[in-house]
Motif scaffolding. Structure first.
Motif, mmCIF file in Angstrom:
data_model
loop_
_atom_site.group_PDB
_atom_site.id
_atom_site.type_symbol
_atom_site.label_atom_id
_atom_site.label_comp_id
_atom_site.label_asym_id
_atom_site.label_seq_id
_atom_site.Cartn_x
_atom_site.Cartn_y
_atom_site.Cartn_z
ATOM 1 N N CYS A 98 0.811 -1.196 0.026
ATOM 2 C CA CYS A 98 -0.020 -0.002 0.032
ATOM 3 C C CYS A 98 0.769 1.340 -0.087
ATOM 4 O O CYS A 98 0.682 2.283 -0.621
ATOM 5 N N VAL A 99 1.916 1.204 0.856
ATOM 6 C CA VAL A 99 2.673 2.609 0.874
ATOM 7 C C VAL A 99 3.642 2.499 -0.353
ATOM 8 O O VAL A 99 3.766 3.652 -0.764
ATOM 9 N N ILE A 120 1.250 4.183 -2.941
ATOM 10 C CA ILE A 120 1.155 5.613 -2.643
ATOM 11 C C ILE A 120 2.368 6.377 -3.223
ATOM 12 O O ILE A 120 2.422 7.536 -3.729
ATOM 13 N N HIS A 147 -4.405 7.811 3.307
ATOM 14 C CA HIS A 147 -3.939 6.898 4.000
ATOM 15 C C HIS A 147 -3.824 7.396 5.602
ATOM 16 O O HIS A 147 -4.032 6.806 6.669
ATOM 17 N N THR A 189 -5.703 5.951 8.857
ATOM 18 C CA THR A 189 -4.854 5.442 9.948
ATOM 19 C C THR A 189 -5.531 6.175 11.338
ATOM 20 O O THR A 189 -5.641 5.508 12.214
ATOM 21 N N PRO A 239 -4.273 -1.715 5.758
ATOM 22 C CA PRO A 239 -3.758 -1.205 4.342
ATOM 23 C C PRO A 239 -3.493 -2.257 3.502
ATOM 24 O O PRO A 239 -3.081 -3.523 3.875
ATOM 25 N N PRO A 256 -4.081 1.760 -3.641
ATOM 26 C CA PRO A 256 -4.059 2.003 -2.151
ATOM 27 C C PRO A 256 -5.417 1.524 -1.525
ATOM 28 O O PRO A 256 -6.557 2.393 -1.921
ATOM 29 N N TYR A 298 -8.147 -0.067 1.797
ATOM 30 C CA TYR A 298 -7.997 -0.615 3.141
ATOM 31 C C TYR A 298 -9.180 -1.583 3.445
ATOM 32 O O TYR A 298 -10.465 -1.101 2.991
#
Length: 142
Positions: free
Chosen positions: A38-39, A42, A57, A61, A69, A76, A78
């Motif tokens: 996911c990171v 992004i 994100h 969070t 995630p 991305p 969730y």
């Protein structure tokens, strides 16, 4: 001819790779791999897409930490109990005018006989952030 665009075929290939990359993983190992993906998704974005994805994100969070995630078709995303609840579809992915924050059928945004499940985001502002916070909280029953 398959009827799918090059972008759609690429998204399907990304989804297949997402499934392969976590095959056999469980628990914290799977969670860590999905967070990393996911990171990375992004971080691969630029301009408005990067700003919106980073905002989403952060909002998820802070407002719905129970959402895990991950990526979903390269977006991305969730999830709650393995089901995607909210995701960001970048404009650059399909070469369209704006990116969208989308909510799946598992999100609890129900509002009478009709409600929106996708929101175009063309700019990150305090009002956009506040609206996303409300939507994300509501999407998980908050």
């Amino acid at each position: 001819m398959s009827g799918f665009s090059d972008e759609e075929r690429a998204a399907m290939a990304q989804r297949a790779e997402e499934i392969r990359s976590t095959k056999g993983l469980k628990g914290t190992a799977k969670t860590a791999r999905e967070l990393e993906a996911c990171v990375a998704a992004i971080n691969a974005l630029e301009g408005k897409d990067a700003a919106v994805a980073a905002l989403l994100h952060r909002v998820v969070t802070e407002e719905a930490p129970q959402l895990a995630p991950k990526t979903w078709y390269g977006f991305p995303s969730y999830a709650l109990d393995g089901k995607v609840i909210v995701f960001y579809q970048p404009a650059s992915k399909f070469e369209v005018r704006f990116g969208t924050v989308g909510f799946s059928e598992d999100a609890t945004l129900d509002d009478g006989p009709m409600w929106a499940t996708s929101f175009a985001v063309v700019e990150v502002t305090p009002a956009v952030e506040e609206r996303l916070r409300v939507l994300v909280r509501n999407s998980v029953g908050g």
